[in-house]
Write a protein that holds these residues in place. Structure first.
Motif, PDB file in Angstrom:
ATOM      1  N   UNK A   1      15.446  25.561   8.907  1.00  0.00           N
ATOM      2  CA  UNK A   1      15.659  26.277   7.649  1.00  0.00           C
ATOM      3  C   UNK A   1      15.611  27.801   7.896  1.00  0.00           C
ATOM      4  N   UNK A   2      16.535  28.523   7.274  1.00  0.00           N
ATOM      5  CA  UNK A   2      16.566  29.972   7.521  1.00  0.00           C
ATOM      6  C   UNK A   2      15.440  30.660   6.769  1.00  0.00           C
ATOM      7  N   UNK A   3      14.727  31.512   7.456  1.00  0.00           N
ATOM      8  CA  UNK A   3      13.616  32.205   6.807  1.00  0.00           C
ATOM      9  C   UNK A   3      14.124  33.450   6.077  1.00  0.00           C
ATOM     10  N   UNK A   4      13.253  33.957   5.184  1.00  0.00           N
ATOM     11  CA  UNK A   4      13.653  35.098   4.359  1.00  0.00           C
ATOM     12  C   UNK A   4      14.047  36.305   5.231  1.00  0.00           C
ATOM     13  N   UNK A   5      13.223  36.597   6.296  1.00  0.00           N
ATOM     14  CA  UNK A   5      13.535  37.778   7.109  1.00  0.00           C
ATOM     15  C   UNK A   5      14.877  37.639   7.807  1.00  0.00           C
ATOM     16  N   UNK A   6      15.229  36.399   8.142  1.00  0.00           N
ATOM     17  CA  UNK A   6      16.513  36.165   8.822  1.00  0.00           C
ATOM     18  C   UNK A   6      17.677  36.408   7.848  1.00  0.00           C
ATOM     19  N   UNK A   7      17.488  35.922   6.602  1.00  0.00           N
ATOM     20  CA  UNK A   7      18.530  36.152   5.585  1.00  0.00           C
ATOM     21  C   UNK A   7      18.676  37.651   5.304  1.00  0.00           C
ATOM     22  N   UNK A   8      17.502  38.353   5.238  1.00  0.00           N
ATOM     23  CA  UNK A   8      17.543  39.798   4.949  1.00  0.00           C
ATOM     24  C   UNK A   8      18.321  40.559   6.026  1.00  0.00           C
ATOM     25  N   UNK A   9      18.085  40.177   7.287  1.00  0.00           N
ATOM     26  CA  UNK A   9      18.789  40.856   8.386  1.00  0.00           C
ATOM     27  C   UNK A   9      20.298  40.628   8.269  1.00  0.00           C
ATOM     28  N   UNK A  10      20.689  39.394   7.997  1.00  0.00           N
ATOM     29  CA  UNK A  10      22.123  39.089   7.892  1.00  0.00           C
ATOM     30  C   UNK A  10      22.754  39.868   6.725  1.00  0.00           C
ATOM     31  N   UNK A  11      21.994  39.978   5.631  1.00  0.00           N
ATOM     32  CA  UNK A  11      22.534  40.725   4.481  1.00  0.00           C
ATOM     33  C   UNK A  11      22.692  42.207   4.846  1.00  0.00           C
ATOM     34  N   UNK A  12      21.701  42.736   5.591  1.00  0.00           N
ATOM     35  CA  UNK A  12      21.749  44.152   5.964  1.00  0.00           C
ATOM     36  C   UNK A  12      22.986  44.484   6.809  1.00  0.00           C
ATOM     37  N   UNK A  13      23.322  43.619   7.749  1.00  0.00           N
ATOM     38  CA  UNK A  13      24.498  43.931   8.588  1.00  0.00           C
ATOM     39  C   UNK A  13      25.791  43.649   7.818  1.00  0.00           C
ATOM     40  N   UNK A  14      25.804  42.577   7.049  1.00  0.00           N
ATOM     41  CA  UNK A  14      27.033  42.243   6.284  1.00  0.00           C
ATOM     42  C   UNK A  14      27.426  43.363   5.325  1.00  0.00           C
ATOM     43  N   UNK A  15      26.410  44.003   4.726  1.00  0.00           N
ATOM     44  CA  UNK A  15      26.698  45.064   3.752  1.00  0.00           C
ATOM     45  C   UNK A  15      26.803  46.429   4.419  1.00  0.00           C
ATOM     46  N   UNK A  19      21.337  50.977   9.455  1.00  0.00           N
ATOM     47  CA  UNK A  19      21.786  52.253  10.030  1.00  0.00           C
ATOM     48  C   UNK A  19      21.434  52.364  11.508  1.00  0.00           C
ATOM     49  N   UNK A  20      20.355  51.717  11.873  1.00  0.00           N
ATOM     50  CA  UNK A  20      20.009  51.671  13.294  1.00  0.00           C
ATOM     51  C   UNK A  20      18.966  50.582  13.524  1.00  0.00           C
ATOM     52  N   UNK A  21      19.054  49.916  14.642  1.00  0.00           N
ATOM     53  CA  UNK A  21      18.061  48.891  14.953  1.00  0.00           C
ATOM     54  C   UNK A  21      17.620  49.019  16.402  1.00  0.00           C
ATOM     55  N   UNK A  22      16.391  48.662  16.652  1.00  0.00           N
ATOM     56  CA  UNK A  22      15.914  48.633  18.047  1.00  0.00           C
ATOM     57  C   UNK A  22      15.151  47.338  18.259  1.00  0.00           C
ATOM     58  N   UNK A  23      15.510  46.618  19.290  1.00  0.00           N
ATOM     59  CA  UNK A  23      14.778  45.399  19.644  1.00  0.00           C
ATOM     60  C   UNK A  23      13.971  45.685  20.905  1.00  0.00           C
ATOM     61  N   UNK A  24      12.715  45.279  20.895  1.00  0.00           N
ATOM     62  CA  UNK A  24      11.880  45.522  22.077  1.00  0.00           C
ATOM     63  C   UNK A  24      10.826  44.414  22.189  1.00  0.00           C
ATOM     64  N   UNK A  73      23.565  37.285  15.354  1.00  0.00           N
ATOM     65  CA  UNK A  73      23.277  37.617  16.764  1.00  0.00           C
ATOM     66  C   UNK A  73      21.882  38.247  16.885  1.00  0.00           C
ATOM     67  N   UNK A  74      21.615  39.146  15.931  1.00  0.00           N
ATOM     68  CA  UNK A  74      20.317  39.827  15.933  1.00  0.00           C
ATOM     69  C   UNK A  74      19.177  38.819  15.734  1.00  0.00           C
ATOM     70  N   UNK A  75      19.387  37.912  14.804  1.00  0.00           N
ATOM     71  CA  UNK A  75      18.371  36.879  14.532  1.00  0.00           C
ATOM     72  C   UNK A  75      18.161  36.016  15.779  1.00  0.00           C
ATOM     73  N   UNK A  76      19.263  35.654  16.420  1.00  0.00           N
ATOM     74  CA  UNK A  76      19.167  34.822  17.634  1.00  0.00           C
ATOM     75  C   UNK A  76      18.364  35.541  18.720  1.00  0.00           C
ATOM     76  N   UNK A  77      18.634  36.843  18.883  1.00  0.00           N
ATOM     77  CA  UNK A  77      17.910  37.608  19.908  1.00  0.00           C
ATOM     78  C   UNK A  77      16.421  37.661  19.584  1.00  0.00           C
TER      79      UNK A  77
END
Ligand SMILES: C[S@@+](CC[C@H](N)C(=O)[O-])C[C@H]1O[C@@H](n2cnc3c(N)ncnc32)[C@H](O)[C@@H]1O
Length: 391
Positions: A1-15, A19-24, A73-77
């Motif tokens: 099941x997709x979690x809220x944070x995952x849905x939020x990330x997808x909405x952020x990129x779709x719209x 503006x900038x993201x960093x994965x670490x 992709x971001x969620x997968x990473x």
């Protein structure tokens, strides 16, 4: 099941709201994932994309994703490789921390990025192909930049030269064949600063399918370049010892580069390029002795009786002959100032782009008049004899 944070990330990129993201914070330190990925919106020819810039110890790799694919992709990473994300939006800076079991903690802070500043930053970077402040691994290895991306004071000229060269290449990229792997040859590559730059631009930054081959007479520079390519992980960049005139390592090339190849080595390179039907030729000639010994004209005695003037005139005549011969064979030719003449007199770049116009008889007549008037017999004419109209 997709979690809220995952849905939020997808909405952020779709719209386009990210503006900038960093994965670490890699989940596994012993894997082969990049320690850090920076994500930013980029405007490409085919619309908005998100660029994922993966920072490895000795290289940076870019991948561009459509907004609707960037979120998954971001969620997968995050699911598989990273435990921390900093996501900047116009409303807030959101820090996402994931526990070992994937439990999220979200912290919201006041925003530090705005759409305007992101755009400005992007535009500023566009002015220089390689921007100061962003360390390009090949520049660090060649001692031009510090690992933090600062250009060494003594290397400012080299930095400008590299950027100038890349700008000139960028202008003609649309003239290269699309949708197929590209072959680029650098003849007389020497230490290959510009070849590494070209590889960085095309293979690393633009993720193009290319191979570049550098050729030089000197075994020591070829060893140096091969080792550096290996260190940088530039696996489609190879170097060979050899003479341009004898080189038959490829049966076609899309672009031929020759920078300061000595005297008639430039002509050998141009003839090879024409033979392969290269779409683009970038050539900065050097040490042009051939026509100095040949050129003769009573009408030009005021020039030719002065050694210095004769030398410069012979160099100009050599390049004029080269450019015209390329035009005869259907290339569109531009003579460009390569670097500020204050830094080197060897600063003329011949940029030739192949067109489908066929042999240009009028240009040939011009060439013949020019050659006969100066009583010269340029090497390039001899090398191209079979392709040129009959004398
Ligand atoms: C002045 S250096 C320029 C190196 C490099 N292209 C650059 O711009 O920094 C000229 C190079 O051309 C190489 N060269 C000259 N004649 C050549 C030939 N016939 N075949 C292959 N390399 C040649 C020399 O060995 C030398 O490394």
């Amino acid at each position: 099941m997709t979690e809220q944070w995952q849905q939020d990330i997808c909405r952020l990129t779709e719209t386009g709201g990210l503006l900038q993201g960093t994965l670490s914070q890699l989940r596994r330190k012993d894997g082969d994932a990049a320690p850090k990925i920076i994500i930013r919106p980029v405007q490409l020819k085919n619309g908005l994309h998100y660029q994922f810039e993966a920072h490895f110890a000795n290289k940076v790799i870019h991948n561009n994703w459509l907004p609707e694919d960037a979120g998954p992709k971001l969620v997968e990473l995050l699911d598989e490789q990273y435990r921390q994300a900093l996501l900047k939006t116009q409303e807030a800076d959101i820090q996402l921390l994931l526990s070992k079991k994937g439990k999220p903690t979200l912290l919201r802070k006041p925003p530090t990025a705005s759409a305007a500043s992101t755009e400005q930053q992007h535009n500023r970077q566009k002015q220089r192909v390689i921007a100061e402040g962003q360390a390009a691994p090949f520049m660090v290895e060649l001692g031009i930049m510090t690992p933090e991306g600062k250009v060494h004071a003594k290397k400012q000229d080299k930095f400008r030269q590299i950027n100038r060269f890349l700008e000139m290449v960028t202008d003609v990229l649309p003239q290269l064949p699309q949708g197929k792997p590209l072959t680029i040859i650098d003849f007389g590559c020497g230490k290959s600063y510009l070849t590494f730059a070209l590889y960085h631009l095309l293979a690393v930054e633009q993720n193009r399918d290319i191979r570049i081959i550098g050729l030089d007479l000197k075994a020591d520079v070829i060893t140096f370049c091969s080792e550096l390519a290996h260190t940088l992980g530039y696996d489609k960049l190879s170097f060979m010892v050899g003479d341009i005139a004898d080189y038959d390592g490829v049966s076609e090339a899309d672009m031929v580069v020759t920078l300061h190849a000595c005297d008639t080595a430039t002509d050998a390179a141009l003839a090879k390029a024409v033979g392969w039907g290269a779409s683009v030729i970038m050539s900065v000639p050097c040490c042009q002795h051939e026509l100095f010994k040949q050129v003769s004209s009573d009408a030009l005695a005021p020039i030719l009786s002065q050694g210095l003037l004769k030398e410069r005139f012979a160099a100009i005549a050599t390049d004029a002959a080269r450019g015209t011969l390329l035009e005869v064979l259907g290339y569109k030719v531009q003579m460009l100032e390569f670097v500020d003449p204050e830094h080197t007199p060897k600063n003329l770049l011949i940029r030739a782009v192949r067109s489908e116009s066929g042999t240009q008889v009028k240009k040939w007549e011009q060439y013949e008049q020019f050659r006969n008037f100066l009583q010269i017999a340029p090497s390039l004419e001899k090398l191209l004899a079979g392709r040129l109209p009959a004398n």
